[in-house]
Write an enzyme that holds these catalytic residues in place. Sequence first.
Site, PDB file in Angstrom:
ATOM      1  N   ARG A 281       0.819  -1.212   0.000  1.00 29.67           N
ATOM      2  CA  ARG A 281       0.000   0.000   0.000  1.00 29.67           C
ATOM      3  C   ARG A 281       0.859   1.271   0.000  1.00 29.67           C
ATOM      4  NH1 ARG A 281      -5.404  -1.098   3.754  1.00 29.67           N
ATOM      5  NH2 ARG A 281      -6.512  -2.320   2.165  1.00 29.67           N
TER       6      ARG A 281
ATOM      7  N   LYS B 186     -20.744 -17.284   1.533  1.00 32.86           N
ATOM      8  CA  LYS B 186     -22.147 -17.024   1.851  1.00 32.86           C
ATOM      9  C   LYS B 186     -22.867 -16.145   0.842  1.00 32.86           C
ATOM     10  CE  LYS B 186     -21.597 -17.538   6.864  1.00 32.86           C
ATOM     11  NZ  LYS B 186     -21.817 -16.897   8.177  1.00 32.86           N
TER      12      LYS B 186
END
Length: 397
Positions: free
Chosen positions: A36, A197
Site C-alpha cells: 500500500r 455465503k
Amino acid sequence: MTFKTLDDMAFNGKTALVRVDINVPVEKGQVTDATRIERILPTITHITQAGGKVALLAHFGRPKGQPVPEMSLGQLVPALEAALGQPVAFAENCIGGPAKKAVAAMTAGDVVLLENTRFHEGEEKNDKLFSASLAALGDIYVNDAFSAAHRAHSSTEGLAHLLPCCAGRLMEAELKALQAALGTPERPVAAVVGGAKVSTKLDLLSNLITKVDHLIIGGGMANTFLVAQGVEIGTSLAERDMAETAREIMAKAAEGGCSLHLPVDIVVAREFAAGAASETLPVDACPADAMILDAGPQTVAAITEIFGQCKTLVWNGPLGAFEIAPFDTATVAAAQAAARLTQEGALVSVAGGGDTVAALNKAGVGDQFSYISTAGGAFLEWMEGKTLPGVAALEQE
C-alpha cells in the site's frame, strides 16, 4: 464519471493534503507488507517534482477517536522513507500546533506524515470543525485512498468541499478500471462471484444480474444455489435458509437475460484437510457423507469457454476452498485462463476483494489481470452499485 486528476492542478509552491491508505500490516514495529505504501508513490512523486509540498493524511487501525500509542503512524515513517528515498517528517497530531508547525517547516519537495486522523472523534463523524482544521493546513486536497472512499469521513469526503480537489494516481487508476468493468464496459460481460455465503453478497448479486451477461457462481455460495434447485449436497457448507432467495435471484437473472452458471461437476472429500482423499463427480452425485470443496474440470472448461466469448470480466471470490490443495485447482485454472486472455488483449479483467487477491496471487497471475483492486469494502460497495462518498465528493464540479 468526471473528476479532476493531478494533471489538472498546479502544485508549485502549494501544500497538498494527500489522503492515502497506508493501513499496512505491522509486526513488532516493522512493516511486513509495504504494497500500500508503494502504490501511493506515483502521486507523491508527481506533486514533489512539480514543486509542491506533501502532507499525508491517513488512518491506522480503529482507535475510536482516542490516541492509541500502538496505532500511531509514527511507526510507518521508516518504511515511507525507504520507499520514497527521502526523509519524511512526522507531526504528532494531524491538526493544531504540531501539524501547523510541521507544515510551516516544509519547503518544495518535502513530505510530512500527519498523525492518525482517527485519533479524533471528528474524523469518523465528518465533523465540519475538524474538516476545517485539516483544510487550514493545505491549499489542495488530493484523495488517493479509494479503499476508504466508502466512508464519509472528514479526510475522505469533508475536505473535498473545502479545498480545490482531485484524484491521485491510485484513485484515478481504480476509477478508470471500474468504469471500464461495469460503467461502460465492452460486451459481453462476465462476472465471477465466489466465497462462502450468499447472505453477504445479496446486494452484489442483485446489481450484477442487471449489469452482466454471464454470472458465474462458485464456492460455498454455489452450494446454496444447488440446494435451491433440489440438488443433494451432502455435508457441504450452504445456507439452506437462503434457498428461496437464491431462486428469486435465478428468476430475476432469467428475466433480465443474464445467464447464471453453476458447477456441472464437483470435487468432494470427507474432510477439509491438505491432501485429503477426493473424487470428482457429477454435480448431482455428492455422497451423503461428503462435502463439495471445489468445482470439477468440466465446470472449469465451461467457465473458460465463457471467458473466451466475453470482452470484460469482473471477479470477486474463489471458486472453491482455494486455501488448501487440491481444492484450489478450479480457481487457479480459471484465473490462469482469464490472465491468458487478458495478456492476449482479448479480455479486460478487473478483480478485487481480499480472498480474490490472495487466490490470484496463488495462481501466479496477480500481475496479469488488467487491474486488481486491493480496496476490499469499497470495491464491493462499488460493485453493489452503491454511491461512494469519497468518489462522489470528487465529482462535485
